[in-house]
Design a protein around this motif. Structure first.
Motif, mmCIF file in Angstrom:
data_model
loop_
_atom_site.group_PDB
_atom_site.id
_atom_site.type_symbol
_atom_site.label_atom_id
_atom_site.label_comp_id
_atom_site.label_asym_id
_atom_site.label_seq_id
_atom_site.Cartn_x
_atom_site.Cartn_y
_atom_site.Cartn_z
ATOM 1 N N PRO A 294 -4.628 5.369 -5.758
ATOM 2 C CA PRO A 294 -4.961 3.989 -5.368
ATOM 3 C C PRO A 294 -6.455 3.775 -5.143
ATOM 4 C CG PRO A 294 -3.894 5.147 -3.560
ATOM 5 C CD PRO A 294 -3.719 5.990 -4.774
ATOM 6 N N GLU A 295 -7.160 4.811 -4.707
ATOM 7 C CA GLU A 295 -8.607 4.675 -4.536
ATOM 8 C C GLU A 295 -9.299 4.388 -5.864
ATOM 9 O OE1 GLU A 295 -9.824 8.264 -2.426
ATOM 10 O OE2 GLU A 295 -10.307 6.992 -0.696
ATOM 11 N N ARG A 296 -8.846 5.060 -6.936
ATOM 12 C CA ARG A 296 -9.431 4.822 -8.259
ATOM 13 C C ARG A 296 -9.110 3.415 -8.753
ATOM 14 N NH1 ARG A 296 -6.526 9.369 -11.042
ATOM 15 N NH2 ARG A 296 -6.970 8.122 -12.904
ATOM 16 N N MET A 297 -7.901 2.942 -8.443
ATOM 17 C CA MET A 297 -7.543 1.574 -8.818
ATOM 18 C C MET A 297 -8.486 0.574 -8.164
ATOM 19 S SD MET A 297 -3.406 1.346 -8.590
ATOM 20 C CE MET A 297 -2.339 2.145 -9.791
ATOM 21 N N ALA B 106 -8.259 -3.133 0.147
ATOM 22 C CA ALA B 106 -7.665 -2.210 1.121
ATOM 23 C C ALA B 106 -6.588 -1.369 0.446
ATOM 24 C CB ALA B 106 -7.067 -2.971 2.299
ATOM 25 N N VAL B 107 -6.333 -0.202 1.022
ATOM 26 C CA VAL B 107 -5.247 0.683 0.590
ATOM 27 C C VAL B 107 -4.189 0.708 1.684
ATOM 28 C CG1 VAL B 107 -4.586 3.043 -0.005
ATOM 29 C CG2 VAL B 107 -6.766 2.126 -0.798
ATOM 30 N N ARG B 108 -2.941 0.643 1.281
ATOM 31 C CA ARG B 108 -1.823 0.718 2.228
ATOM 32 C C ARG B 108 -0.861 1.811 1.786
ATOM 33 N NH1 ARG B 108 2.994 -3.740 3.182
ATOM 34 N NH2 ARG B 108 4.063 -2.640 4.884
ATOM 35 N N GLU B 109 -0.603 2.756 2.669
ATOM 36 C CA GLU B 109 0.333 3.833 2.356
ATOM 37 C C GLU B 109 1.659 3.589 3.059
ATOM 38 O OE1 GLU B 109 0.647 8.736 2.249
ATOM 39 O OE2 GLU B 109 -0.977 7.749 3.370
#
Length: 338
Positions: free
Chosen positions: A201-204, A221-224
């Motif tokens: 997701p960071e690369r996205m 933002a990233v959500r796990e």
């Protein structure tokens, strides 16, 4: 009885879903052949069977030929009964597509209903829950009904196991005009993932930031999610306007680099922002049915998809209503129902 060749137009499962919904509202039985003939795996898939089963459950309708893989079925509608219903796709098949089949008939029923749908909530080739909640339902609620949705548990392809709950307070659908999107209120980008390395997701998001360089860093933002709700990843880009919110999504796929997925999603969002139309292609597709059942209304949209053109054709067959789609000088398209 209305007869439909499922290989015409877009040739997908939408023809089955919309036909069931329109049949329940109009009382017109139908027969459809060559179901999903243009797909790599023709015939009914599990999610299509569940959708038709749901239509039968809420109405006591009769359907012959309803099996996974079937290329033909006949549907004779019953009377829609409001109530609480639970439907499980049984796989990662889309809960959103099942909802599309029964929502309009229940909106026009004689009392409130509650739906509990289990299966996929974030799937390829289907609207994610976030689109239904933030893009589609706000327009429906402007037409008179009150429909709320909440996600209890995410379900990614191929595992599924998600759950959404829908509460419906019915009302006659009132025609509305959706012409101007209004001023932009905000933008955001979120990568939601579970059961995968964090760097995906960071690369996205890194690629999305690059392509949407005028968006602030704080918008991303990233959500796990808990690992038992996956594995899976989806990038969702959102542009909120005074009158509409557009959600563009890209689903992680084996063999497709995260950067390519983000590039495609960002390009779609930029295309929408640069246009002036109210509805993106997916919202326009889903609004054909409620607008026709309202007996009027209009909306502006970007270049219509084959999905939208097919939805218009099916709606005309069941209702006989006039539906026009004309290209404007500005490049957008105006859809009017009368």
């Amino acid at each position: 009885m209305i007869t439909i060749d499922g290989s015409e137009g877009e040739g997908g499962g939408q023809m089955v879903r919309n036909s069931c919904a329109l049949s329940l509202v109009t009382g017109e039985p139908f027969r459809i052949s060559n179901i999903r003939a243009k797909r790599s795996k023709p015939g009914l898939m599990r999610q299509h069977v569940t959708a038709v089963e749901a239509a039968c459950v809420i109405s006591g309708s009769e359907c012959s030929g309803l099996t996974v893989g079937a290329s033909e079925l006949e549907f004779r509608p019953g009377r829609v009964t409001p109530g609480e219903y639970r439907c499980a796709v049984g796989t990662a098949g889309s809960t959103g597509l099942v909802l599309q089949t029964v929502l309009m008939p229940l909106i026009l029923a004689e009392g409130p209903s509650r739906l509990i749908l289990e299966g996929g909530t974030h799937n390829m080739l289907a609207p994610p829950f976030d689109f239904i909640e933030r893009t589609f339902l706000p327009v429906i609620n402007r037409m008179g009904p009150s429909v709320s949705a909440r996600i209890v548990r995410h379900g990614f392809y191929p595992r599924g196991g998600g759950r959404i709950e829908i509460d419906i307070t019915p009302a006659l659908l009132a025609p509305i005009d959706c012409i101007e999107r209004g001023e932009q209120l905000g933008v955001s980008g979120q990568a939601v993932f579970t059961g995968l390395p964090f760097e995906i997701p960071e690369r996205m998001l890194a690629r999305a930031r690059r392509d949407l360089s005028d968006w602030p860093d704080s918008a991303f933002a990233v959500r796990e999610l808990p690992a038992d709700q996956g594995p899976g990843v989806i990038l969702m880009l959102e542009a909120q306007y005074a009158n509409v919110t557009e959600v563009v999504s890209g689903f992680g796929q084996l063999g497709v680099p995260a950067e390519r997925l983000a590039k495609t999603s960002a390009a779609r969002m930029k295309g929408y922002i640069e246009a002036s139309a109210f509805a993106g292609p997916y919202l326009a597709d889903q609004l054909v049915l409620p607008f026709v059942l309202a007996g009027g209304g209009s909306l502006t949209t970007v270049k219509p998809s084959q999905h939208t053109l097919t939805a218009i054709d099916i709606a005309k067959r069941f209702t006989g209503r006039r539906i026009e789609l004309t290209r404007q000088d500005s490049g957008e398209h105006l859809l009017t129902v009368g």
